[in-house]
Design a protein around this motif. Sequence first.
Motif, PDB file in Angstrom:
ATOM      1  N   ARG A 282       3.826   5.367  -5.946  1.00  0.00           N
ATOM      2  CA  ARG A 282       3.783   5.233  -7.409  1.00  0.00           C
ATOM      3  C   ARG A 282       2.612   6.009  -8.024  1.00  0.00           C
ATOM      4  N   ALA A 283       1.541   6.170  -7.292  1.00  0.00           N
ATOM      5  CA  ALA A 283       0.406   6.947  -7.804  1.00  0.00           C
ATOM      6  C   ALA A 283       0.804   8.415  -7.972  1.00  0.00           C
TER       7      ALA A 283
ATOM      8  N   ASP B 208       0.830  -1.208   0.000  1.00  0.00           N
ATOM      9  CA  ASP B 208       0.000   0.000   0.000  1.00  0.00           C
ATOM     10  C   ASP B 208       0.866   1.260   0.000  1.00  0.00           C
ATOM     11  N   ILE B 209       1.954   1.225   0.750  1.00  0.00           N
ATOM     12  CA  ILE B 209       2.876   2.364   0.776  1.00  0.00           C
ATOM     13  C   ILE B 209       3.463   2.577  -0.619  1.00  0.00           C
ATOM     14  N   ALA B 210       3.940   1.503  -1.226  1.00  0.00           N
ATOM     15  CA  ALA B 210       4.526   1.588  -2.567  1.00  0.00           C
ATOM     16  C   ALA B 210       3.494   2.093  -3.576  1.00  0.00           C
TER      17      ALA B 210
ATOM     18  N   ALA C  98       8.425   6.124 -10.557  1.00  0.00           N
ATOM     19  CA  ALA C  98       9.259   5.767  -9.408  1.00  0.00           C
ATOM     20  C   ALA C  98       9.532   4.274  -9.315  1.00  0.00           C
ATOM     21  N   GLU C  99      10.780   3.977  -8.974  1.00  0.00           N
ATOM     22  CA  GLU C  99      11.167   2.635  -8.550  1.00  0.00           C
ATOM     23  C   GLU C  99      11.124   2.688  -7.031  1.00  0.00           C
ATOM     24  N   VAL C 100      10.285   1.862  -6.437  1.00  0.00           N
ATOM     25  CA  VAL C 100      10.062   1.922  -4.990  1.00  0.00           C
ATOM     26  C   VAL C 100      10.401   0.579  -4.367  1.00  0.00           C
ATOM     27  N   THR C 101      11.262   0.622  -3.359  1.00  0.00           N
ATOM     28  CA  THR C 101      11.595  -0.573  -2.595  1.00  0.00           C
ATOM     29  C   THR C 101      11.214  -0.303  -1.145  1.00  0.00           C
ATOM     30  N   ILE C 102      10.355  -1.152  -0.605  1.00  0.00           N
ATOM     31  CA  ILE C 102       9.903  -1.003   0.781  1.00  0.00           C
ATOM     32  C   ILE C 102      10.410  -2.192   1.588  1.00  0.00           C
TER      33      ILE C 102
END
Length: 80
Positions: free
Chosen positions: A13-14, A7-9, A19-23
């Motif tokens: 991204r929204a 959900d955070i990622a 974005a490349e997102v790593t959580i």
Amino acid sequence: MAMVADDIAALIRAALPDAEVTITDLAGDGDHYAAHVVSAAFRGQSRIAQHKAVYAALGGRMGGVLHALQLTTAVPISAA
């Protein structure tokens, strides 16, 4: 009340579609995360402005459903 990493990622991204997102869940409790966000939208922005953009994407969830977020941001490295 915890947040799920996906959900955070998705929220990030929204707001930053490239974005490349790593959580990473730091404590295994759903309350303490690390996020690494790479986006071309950060180009030319100070680190503070980059972090503010990510926090804005989270829509006020920091300190509430999202207790702690260790945040690092970066601009993609261009191929030469």
